[in-house]
Design an enzyme around this catalytic site. Structure first.
Site, short mmCIF file in Angstrom:
data_model
loop_
_atom_site.label_atom_id
_atom_site.label_comp_id
_atom_site.label_asym_id
_atom_site.label_seq_id
_atom_site.Cartn_x
_atom_site.Cartn_y
_atom_site.Cartn_z
CE1 TYR A 135 -65.72 -67.57 127.02
CE2 TYR A 135 -63.41 -67.88 126.46
CZ TYR A 135 -64.38 -67.26 127.22
OH TYR A 135 -64.02 -66.32 128.16
NE ARG A 188 -66.41 -54.82 126.15
CZ ARG A 188 -66.15 -56.10 126.50
NH1 ARG A 188 -66.43 -57.11 125.69
NH2 ARG A 188 -65.63 -56.38 127.67
CE LYS A 206 -67.29 -64.54 128.76
NZ LYS A 206 -65.88 -64.35 129.10
CD GLU A 277 -68.67 -61.91 130.21
OE1 GLU A 277 -68.62 -62.55 131.27
OE2 GLU A 277 -67.67 -61.38 129.69
CG ASP A 278 -68.92 -59.13 126.59
OD1 ASP A 278 -68.04 -59.11 127.48
OD2 ASP A 278 -68.79 -59.78 125.54
CG ASP A 300 -66.02 -62.70 133.05
OD1 ASP A 300 -65.08 -63.06 133.78
OD2 ASP A 300 -66.13 -63.07 131.86
CG ASP A 301 -66.49 -58.10 130.32
OD1 ASP A 301 -65.85 -58.83 129.55
OD2 ASP A 301 -67.73 -58.11 130.39
CG ASN A 450 -60.88 -61.80 123.46
OD1 ASN A 450 -59.85 -62.36 123.10
ND2 ASN A 450 -61.26 -61.76 124.73
CG ASN A 495 -60.46 -65.64 127.59
OD1 ASN A 495 -61.37 -65.79 128.40
ND2 ASN A 495 -60.67 -65.23 126.35
N1 LIG Z 1 -58.80 -61.36 127.45
C1 LIG Z 1 -59.81 -61.18 128.25
O1 LIG Z 1 -60.08 -61.99 129.16
C2 LIG Z 1 -60.67 -59.96 128.10
C3 LIG Z 1 -61.55 -59.61 129.13
C4 LIG Z 1 -62.35 -58.47 129.00
C5 LIG Z 1 -62.26 -57.70 127.85
N2 LIG Z 1 -61.41 -58.10 126.85
C6 LIG Z 1 -61.33 -57.33 125.61
O2 LIG Z 1 -60.88 -56.02 125.89
C7 LIG Z 1 -61.41 -55.10 124.94
C8 LIG Z 1 -61.94 -53.89 125.69
O3 LIG Z 1 -62.98 -54.26 126.56
P1 LIG Z 1 -63.60 -53.18 127.58
O4 LIG Z 1 -64.76 -53.80 128.24
O5 LIG Z 1 -62.56 -52.60 128.45
O6 LIG Z 1 -64.10 -52.08 126.52
P2 LIG Z 1 -64.41 -50.58 126.78
O7 LIG Z 1 -65.22 -50.12 125.64
O8 LIG Z 1 -64.93 -50.39 128.16
O9 LIG Z 1 -62.97 -49.86 126.71
C9 LIG Z 1 -62.22 -49.72 125.56
C10 LIG Z 1 -61.10 -48.70 125.84
O10 LIG Z 1 -60.19 -48.70 124.75
C11 LIG Z 1 -59.87 -47.36 124.45
N3 LIG Z 1 -59.45 -47.21 123.06
C12 LIG Z 1 -60.23 -47.22 121.95
N4 LIG Z 1 -59.46 -46.95 120.86
C13 LIG Z 1 -58.21 -46.80 121.31
C14 LIG Z 1 -56.99 -46.49 120.67
N5 LIG Z 1 -56.92 -46.31 119.36
N6 LIG Z 1 -55.88 -46.38 121.43
C15 LIG Z 1 -55.94 -46.57 122.77
N7 LIG Z 1 -57.06 -46.86 123.42
C16 LIG Z 1 -58.18 -46.96 122.70
C17 LIG Z 1 -61.13 -46.59 124.74
O11 LIG Z 1 -60.84 -45.20 124.92
C18 LIG Z 1 -61.59 -47.28 126.01
O12 LIG Z 1 -60.95 -46.69 127.11
C19 LIG Z 1 -62.44 -55.89 124.13
O13 LIG Z 1 -61.87 -56.22 122.89
C20 LIG Z 1 -62.67 -57.16 124.92
O14 LIG Z 1 -62.92 -58.26 124.10
C21 LIG Z 1 -60.62 -59.19 126.96
O1 LIG Z 2 -65.26 -63.41 126.22
C1 LIG Z 2 -64.03 -63.48 126.27
O2 LIG Z 2 -63.37 -64.28 125.59
C2 LIG Z 2 -63.26 -62.62 127.23
C3 LIG Z 2 -63.91 -61.37 127.68
O3 LIG Z 2 -64.98 -61.60 128.53
C4 LIG Z 2 -64.24 -60.42 126.59
O4 LIG Z 2 -65.24 -59.71 126.73
O5 LIG Z 2 -63.49 -60.34 125.62
MG LIG Z 3 -66.59 -60.33 128.30
#
Ligand SMILES: NC(=O)c1ccc[n+]([C@@H]2O[C@H](COP(=O)([O-])OP(=O)(O)OC[C@H]3O[C@@H](n4cnc5c(N)ncnc54)[C@H](O)[C@@H]3O)[C@@H](O)[C@H]2O)c1
Ligand SMILES: O=C(O)C[C@H](O)C(=O)O
Ligand SMILES: [Mg+2]
Length: 608
Positions: A135, A188, A206, A277-278, A300-301, A450, A495
């Protein structure tokens, strides 16, 4: 560990599990019907036991002569695998981290391809060590290197070329029943961007977590890649890229292909739960709104992440020694206005509204790549608009439209700084130092992006620059930090893996028609209340990953009970909504636990 007490209901037909809450303490493995014989069984990871086939079974299934004569027990096979894994660890010590992680992934993947029962046994028993391999974060590296690592396919691949044919293609999947589907279009992948077909690694990872945490039968999971092209120039130019070397479909063309796939999936497996997802931002919300009332699906996101983050944010309030209602006074700066960031803010907003009984004006500040979002911003996305601050409000504290992160942290002095931007290191030394002036006695820093390199900061930097009194969470795992004051700075893995398995399992076993907001809220509340006061005071907001099956059973029960209460549950198998409604909370957890698949070798019975 081996003599686990299992409650088994006998599966009478292929892959069919009967749902029962009657308990037995004798581990009787259910027989499993196979339609193959001989070498075909050895080459099928669902049924293969390698050298573990007992002699009688070798006779029955035409395996005599195809295996070395000694029968090796499941326990011995397990030990043998773990020995090879430990030797690999020893032999790769000192090599670059990526090389070691990929080597570990390869040895696990080879086992996955060969013998699923043994694979899931080692995964479940060593989940803490293996989750970071199968993962996040290693799965990101695997996706990036997919074309080179590819040996055999896993899951289903639909492409823009399959338009009009999906309803028949779906019947090429060999399993008659599917419970859980994870679907991506690869647009993404974590914080790594558009990886096209290579994103298939994410649904696979997942679903591995679904098997490990939720006990979904691995014969009933289906990872799906919907390849509608890629806008990644490097992949488009790569002659060895395995996906369509075309630009992504857009607009009506895109949505009609997703419609077709969803219809095909629902036609063949109307009871399956589908996790999106993603997907890139522009399609994540749109597809969620389009399908959430029609199918049993969730994103999920947006939704899983929101529930996990909210549980963490409530933990932060408790860690400050404040009553939960104080959540409404927390100043939260969210960096990243994408699917995940907006999902979190929506759910946090709903929580504040419930607590205050009004459509409150919470103290949430939203930053994207153009800085602080205010109502002055033109072209702000409709899903971000409710969180745009009024210009008067921000000016009153010396900020303006588009203020930079550092300035916002300095002026707002937030209780929580939460990153979902995908931008590694954006919580730099100055930003973290500014968190020392936070209005909170325990400032919280969540670097949730991530994989590891995309985290907004590392755990070490957070404790070093923001102070040893902070609480910390990250999407990818980091080691706990030894602090100068002699204590341990605890790292929470913030996460969505703590919720999506329970959401999927609860929806599945309740036979829910849809995944409602109430079910998601119940999941988040369950996770939040799982932690004891003592743990919270140590800065722990999420359980150890070692107990992920327990927490998933609890979350699954909370989701199931809400589905019943909201009358969206249709039941499953012989257990209808009435029976589900009569179960107490404890009985529901027991029902869920009893229906979790556990890896043991089932006697194979051949049927033509
Ligand atoms: N920990 C978790 O469980 C978890 C869950 C979902 C997503 N994520 C992570 O979150 C991140 C974003 O995912 P998402 O689906 O929202 O992506 P997304 O592309 O929908 O959104 C990204 C956002 O970040 C902003 N951004 C980009 N550069 C920036 C900067 N320099 N300063 C401020 N903001 C900035 C963009 O404008 C956009 O609004 C990914 O790295 C993903 O791995 C983590
Ligand atoms: O996949 C993960 O570890 C969490 C989340 O779904 C992500 O997109 O980053
Ligand atoms: Mg995800």
């Amino acid at each position: 560990m081996w003599r686990r007490t299992v409650t088994r209901s006998v599966a009478v037909a292929e892959n069919v599990r009967k749902f029962s809450i009657a308990a037995s303490t004798f581990p009787i493995p259910s027989p499993c019907i196979v339609h193959k014989r001989g070498a075909d069984i050895l080459h099928d990871p669902w049924f293969n036991k390698d050298t573990g086939f007992p002699l009688t079974e070798r006779d029955r299934l035409g395996l005599r002569g195809l295996l070395p004569p000694r029968v090796i027990s499941f326990e011995q096979q397990y030990d043998r695998f773990m020995d090879s894994y430990r030797s690999l660890e020893k032999n790769t010590a000192g090599q670059p981290e990526n090389v070691v992680s990929l080597a570990k992934w390869r040895i696990l993947n080879r086992l996955h391809d060969r013998n699923e029962t043994l694979y899931y046994k080692v995964l479940i028993d060593n989940i803490k060590d293996f989750a970071p391999i199968i993962y996040t974060p290693t799965v990101g590296l695997v996706c990036q290197n997919y074309s080179g690592l590819f040996r055999r396919p896993r899951g289903m691949y639909f492409s823009a070329k399959d338009r009009g044919e999906m309803m028949s293609i779906i019947y090429n999947w060999p399993a008659p029943e599917v419970d859980m589907i994870v679907l991506t279009d690869g647009s993404r992948i974590l914080g790594l961007g558009d990886l096209g077909v290579q994103g298939i690694g994410i649904p696979i990872g997942k679903l591995d977590m679904y098997v490990a945490a939720a006990g979904i039968n691995p014969q009933r999971v289906l990872p799906i890649m919907l390849d509608v092209g890629t806008n990644n120039e490097k992949l488009l130019e790569d002659p060895l890229y395995l996906g369509l070397r075309e630009r992504r479909l857009e607009g009506e063309e895109y949505i009609s292909i997703v419609d077709e796939l969803m219809e095909a999936l629902h036609t063949r497996w109307p009871k399956a739960v589908i996790q999106f997802e993603d997907f890139q931002f522009k399609w994540a919300f749109e597809t969620l709104q389009r399908y959430r009332k029609k199918y049993c699906m969730f994103n999920d996101d947006i939704q899983g992440t929101a529930g996990v983050a909210l549980a963490g944010l409530l933990g932060v309030v408790r860690a400050q020694g404040r009553p939960l209602l104080d959540f409404v006074n927390q100043k939260i700066v969210v960096v990243g206005a994408g699917s995940a960031g907006l999902g979190v803010l929506n759910m946090a907003y709903q929580a504040v509204s419930r607590m205050t009984g009004t459509t409150a004006n919470p103290q949430f500040y939203l930053i994207d790549k153009n800085g602080l979002i205010t109502k002055e911003r033109s072209g702000v996305d409709p899903s971000a608009a409710p969180f745009a601050k009024s210009i008067d409000e921000v000016e009153s504290i010396g900020l303006r439209e588009g203020s930079e992160l550092l300035e916002v942290v300095k002026k707002v002095k937030p209780h929580v700084l939460l990153g979902l931007s995908g931008v590694g290191g954006i919580f730099n030394e100055q930003v973290l130092k500014a968190m020392r002036d936070s209005n909170s006695s325990k400032p919280a820093i969540f670097a949730m992006s991530n994989p590891t390199d995309n985290a907004e900061c590392t755990a070490v930097d957070a404790f070093k620059h923001a102070g040893e009194n902070i609480v910390f969470g990250s999407g990818s795992p980091f080691q706990n930090v030894e602090l100068e004051n002699g204590t341990i700075g605890y790292v929470n893995q913030a996460n969505n893996m703590y919720l999506f398995p329970g959401i999927g399992l609860g929806a599945l076993l309740s036979g829910a028609r849809i995944v409602s907001d109430g079910m998601l809220q119940a999941a988040s509340e369950c996770l939040a209340s799982y932690m004891t006061e003592e743990e919270i005071q140590k800065g722990k907001f999420y359980p150890s990953i070692g107990s992920i099956r327990n927490i998933t059973a609890e979350v699954g029960a909370a989701v199931l009970r809400t589905a019943v209460m909201e009358e969206v549950a249709e039941g499953r198998g012989e257990v209808g909504p009435k029976e589900l409604a009569h179960m107490s909370k404890e009985e529901t957890v027991e029902y869920i636990t009893n229906n979790m698949w556990y890896p043991i070798y089932s006697p194979l019975v051949h049927e033509k």
